[in-house]
Design an enzyme around this catalytic site. Structure first.
Site, mmCIF file in Angstrom:
data_model
loop_
_atom_site.group_PDB
_atom_site.id
_atom_site.type_symbol
_atom_site.label_atom_id
_atom_site.label_comp_id
_atom_site.label_asym_id
_atom_site.label_seq_id
_atom_site.Cartn_x
_atom_site.Cartn_y
_atom_site.Cartn_z
ATOM 1 N N ALA A 37 0.875 -1.190 0.000
ATOM 2 C CA ALA A 37 0.000 0.000 0.000
ATOM 3 C C ALA A 37 0.910 1.239 0.000
ATOM 4 C CB ALA A 37 -0.958 0.004 1.188
ATOM 5 N N GLU A 45 4.222 8.028 -0.818
ATOM 6 C CA GLU A 45 5.467 8.787 -1.026
ATOM 7 C C GLU A 45 6.508 8.524 0.078
ATOM 8 O OE1 GLU A 45 6.857 10.890 -3.415
ATOM 9 O OE2 GLU A 45 5.297 10.016 -4.664
ATOM 10 N N HIS A 60 7.166 5.579 1.502
ATOM 11 C CA HIS A 60 7.905 4.388 1.057
ATOM 12 C C HIS A 60 8.832 4.741 -0.118
ATOM 13 C CE1 HIS A 60 4.059 2.443 2.605
ATOM 14 N NE2 HIS A 60 4.987 1.858 3.338
ATOM 15 N N VAL A 97 8.025 11.624 5.689
ATOM 16 C CA VAL A 97 7.364 12.347 4.599
ATOM 17 C C VAL A 97 5.928 12.641 5.054
ATOM 18 C CG1 VAL A 97 6.619 12.260 2.194
ATOM 19 C CG2 VAL A 97 8.806 11.250 2.869
ATOM 20 N N ARG A 108 -2.205 3.485 6.787
ATOM 21 C CA ARG A 108 -3.435 3.455 7.603
ATOM 22 C C ARG A 108 -4.255 4.739 7.476
ATOM 23 N NH1 ARG A 108 -0.037 0.109 11.220
ATOM 24 N NH2 ARG A 108 -1.091 -1.902 11.375
HETATM 25 P P1 AMP Z 1 5.265 -0.015 6.421
HETATM 26 O O1 AMP Z 1 4.861 -0.406 5.044
HETATM 27 O O2 AMP Z 1 4.269 0.862 7.126
HETATM 28 O O3 AMP Z 1 5.737 -1.177 7.268
HETATM 29 O O4 AMP Z 1 6.541 0.917 6.254
HETATM 30 C C1 AMP Z 1 7.674 0.471 5.558
HETATM 31 C C2 AMP Z 1 8.792 1.450 5.778
HETATM 32 O O5 AMP Z 1 8.394 2.748 5.299
HETATM 33 C C3 AMP Z 1 9.169 1.624 7.270
HETATM 34 O O6 AMP Z 1 10.577 1.728 7.386
HETATM 35 C C4 AMP Z 1 8.493 2.917 7.622
HETATM 36 O O7 AMP Z 1 9.120 3.611 8.680
HETATM 37 C C5 AMP Z 1 8.621 3.699 6.312
HETATM 38 N N1 AMP Z 1 7.613 4.758 6.255
HETATM 39 C C6 AMP Z 1 6.269 4.619 6.408
HETATM 40 N N2 AMP Z 1 5.667 5.835 6.358
HETATM 41 C C7 AMP Z 1 6.663 6.742 6.157
HETATM 42 C C8 AMP Z 1 6.688 8.172 6.022
HETATM 43 N N3 AMP Z 1 5.583 8.906 6.081
HETATM 44 N N4 AMP Z 1 7.881 8.762 5.826
HETATM 45 C C9 AMP Z 1 9.035 8.028 5.768
HETATM 46 N N5 AMP Z 1 9.069 6.685 5.891
HETATM 47 C C10 AMP Z 1 7.901 6.051 6.080
#
Ligand code: AMP
Length: 281
Positions: A32, A35, A37, A176, A187
């Site tokens: 999902a 920006e 990611h 971000v 989420r």
């Molecule tokens: P997730 O898919 O939520 O497990 O996130 C995967 C990676 O993306 C993790 O290292 C998160 O910390 C990073 N991440 C998620 N949201 C953000 C954001 N808004 N800014 C920077 N990194 C993010």
């Protein structure tokens, strides 16, 4: 972009990418993609010769009453985004592929794993550090890229890599945000328009603390009191924690005398959101 569903294919593709001493970067995600990611993917592209991304909604980091079943999944769209970014390898395993039946081995970062999100989500960090170490063993990256958005997770992973001498450089990238300041998160898609507005309370509380700190306040109890006022004005947002801690040990501090993590988690409706800032001098 090579899309791999099995550990064996991924290991082979990553070893090929490594030949000629190329530097391989890994960006672990749950898909999902947004920006936030993609900023990690771009950082990995800038610092490495080839980038691998994993998409895996890891069941072991979700509690029994959490949102595993309804977590947003949009694999086709994610693939398109990653292709555009020039990603070389996408690892997207099934739960059965990642967790063969009978697995009993866990990676636990003792002490830290019960802090912050670990306190309200028992077992969460055990699932995170276990799956991340599995990904490191499968992909064997030279560098792995994580977001400061999940500050506690970043601290646990840095500590795990240090304690277990894992041969991977951990790079933490900035948060971000949406134009109005809300930290991007997969989420956020759960939020109704009213909840989306109320979600800004997290960012407001952090900004209030930053302002007080810049005005000279160093006492953690006074800074937390200032943040509490923001949540008192927004009674429909249910605070999970608001903590001011050492960014590496996650130990609570009483005075801000060195770079310090200010982290918040709150429920907006049924959606649990997190955000943080680092107070620095
Ligand atoms: P997730 O898919 O939520 O497990 O996130 C995967 C990676 O993306 C993790 O290292 C998160 O910390 C990073 N991440 C998620 N949201 C953000 C954001 N808004 N800014 C920077 N990194 C993010």
């Amino acid at each position: 972009m090579k899309i791999c569903a099995t550990v064996a294919e991924t290991r082979a593709a990553c070893r090929r990418a490594h030949t000629n001493s190329k530097r391989l970067g890994l960006v672990p995600t749950m898909g999902a993609l947004h920006e936030g990611h993609l900023s990690l993917v771009r950082a990995a592209k800038a610092q490495c010769d080839a980038v691998a991304v994993s998409i895996f909604v890891n069941p072991t980091q979700f509690g029994p009453s959490e949102d595993l079943a309804k977590y947003p999944r949009q694999f086709e769209r994610d693939c398109e985004l990653l292709k555009k970014e020039g990603v070389a390898i996408l690892f997207a395993p099934s739960a059965e592929e990642m967790y063969p039946k009978g697995e009993v081995t866990w990676v636990i970062v003792e002490g830290l794993s019960e802090r912050l999100d670990g306190r309200s989500r028992p077992g969460h960090f055990r699932g995170v550090t276990t799956v991340v170490s599995k990904l490191f063993h499968i992909v064997e990256p030279d560098a792995a890229f994580f977001g400061q958005k999940d500050a506690a997770q970043s601290a646990l992973i840095r500590r795990m890599v240090r304690d277990l001498n894992l041969p991977v450089e951990i790079v933490i990238c900035p948060i971000v945000r949406e134009p109005d300041g809300l930290a991007m998160s997969s989420r956020n898609a759960y939020l109704s328009p009213g909840e989306r507005l109320r979600a800004l309370a997290l960012q407001r509380s952090l900004r209030r603390v930053e302002e007080e700190f810049r005005a000279g306040e160093k006492s953690v109890s006074s800074l937390i009191a200032a943040a509490s006022e923001v949540f008192a004005e927004e009674p429909q947002v249910r605070l999970d924690y608001f903590e001011i801690v050492h960014p590496d040990t996650l130990d609570p501090v009483e005075q801000v005398s060195q770079p310090t993590l200010v982290a918040v988690a709150a429920y907006v409706g049924c959606t649990r959101l997190i955000d943080n800032i680092v107070l620095s001098f």
